[in-house]
Motif scaffolding. Sequence first.
Motif, PDB file in Angstrom:
ATOM      1  N   LEU A  17       0.663  -1.099  -0.080  1.00 62.15           N
ATOM      2  CA  LEU A  17       0.263  -0.047   0.039  1.00 62.15           C
ATOM      3  C   LEU A  17       1.009   0.821  -0.289  1.00 62.15           C
ATOM      4  CD1 LEU A  17      -2.765   1.296   0.136  1.00 62.15           C
ATOM      5  CD2 LEU A  17      -2.460   1.103   2.613  1.00 62.15           C
ATOM      6  N   LEU A  18       2.138   1.127   0.957  1.00 64.62           N
ATOM      7  CA  LEU A  18       2.993   2.606   0.806  1.00 64.62           C
ATOM      8  C   LEU A  18       3.496   2.628  -0.428  1.00 64.62           C
ATOM      9  CD1 LEU A  18       3.882   2.247   4.647  1.00 64.62           C
ATOM     10  CD2 LEU A  18       2.820   3.926   3.959  1.00 64.62           C
ATOM     11  N   ALA A  19       3.484   1.517  -0.682  1.00 63.13           N
ATOM     12  CA  ALA A  19       4.834   1.544  -1.995  1.00 63.13           C
ATOM     13  C   ALA A  19       3.995   2.017  -3.448  1.00 63.13           C
ATOM     14  CB  ALA A  19       5.869   0.225  -2.230  1.00 63.13           C
ATOM     15  N   SER A  20       2.756   1.652  -3.258  1.00 64.59           N
ATOM     16  CA  SER A  20       1.475   1.777  -4.823  1.00 64.59           C
ATOM     17  C   SER A  20       1.699   3.713  -4.331  1.00 64.59           C
ATOM     18  CB  SER A  20       0.942   1.203  -4.612  1.00 64.59           C
ATOM     19  OG  SER A  20       0.713   0.462  -3.474  1.00 64.59           O
ATOM     20  N   ILE A  24       2.195   6.572  -6.845  1.00 65.29           N
ATOM     21  CA  ILE A  24       1.394   7.310  -7.589  1.00 65.29           C
ATOM     22  C   ILE A  24       1.566   8.838  -7.619  1.00 65.29           C
ATOM     23  CG2 ILE A  24      -1.429   8.023  -6.778  1.00 65.29           C
ATOM     24  CD1 ILE A  24      -1.737   5.106  -6.769  1.00 65.29           C
ATOM     25  N   PHE A  25       2.053   9.068  -6.076  1.00 62.66           N
ATOM     26  CA  PHE A  25       1.765  10.376  -6.001  1.00 62.66           C
ATOM     27  C   PHE A  25       3.005  11.109  -6.256  1.00 62.66           C
ATOM     28  CE2 PHE A  25      -0.582  10.086  -1.923  1.00 62.66           C
ATOM     29  CZ  PHE A  25      -1.500  11.185  -2.327  1.00 62.66           C
ATOM     30  N   PHE A  26       4.639  10.590  -7.150  1.00 62.15           N
ATOM     31  CA  PHE A  26       5.627  10.959  -7.591  1.00 62.15           C
ATOM     32  C   PHE A  26       5.285  10.728  -9.306  1.00 62.15           C
ATOM     33  CE2 PHE A  26       8.304   9.597  -4.307  1.00 62.15           C
ATOM     34  CZ  PHE A  26       9.005  11.034  -4.350  1.00 62.15           C
TER      35      PHE A  26
END
Length: 161
Positions: A17-20, A24-26
Amino acid sequence: MNANKILYITAASIFVLLASLTIIFFAAGKAVPGKDLVTDSQSALSNQSDFTSTWQPPKKTYTKLGQLRTSSKPDSKGKYSVIIITPYLEYTADDKDFYEELDKKQSQIKKIIVNYISSKTTEELNKKGETKITAELLSQINAVLVLQKIQQIYFSDFQYL
């Protein structure tokens, strides 16, 4: 299902979840590394002056005077106290010439301290307090020093017997 597998699956899910979210934000351009760490360099430099004004040179302590023993001046009833003190003299560090001056004048400094203490009754010393005593001793000791001045006097012992 065993507890270790549940923990492993939960940890892996949180990581994914954190990695995705990071990706997405980058990709969306909303994540800007280092943003708001320093608002602008001019204000950072102006704030720096606040720190430089409080800087003081490092200090060293002259500890070779050792333990001094003297008696107070007798009071009106003839009562006196034996006083044991261990003074330490604070000065600006890295001044080898001044350290040598302190070494050479060590006996003179001891006499100043002993004469000061023995010229006062126990009651007078108690009334003056440590702050006034150290200020008066600083003045007398600094009067005989040439290269530099002592910044502070500390006592690890100041006992009345």
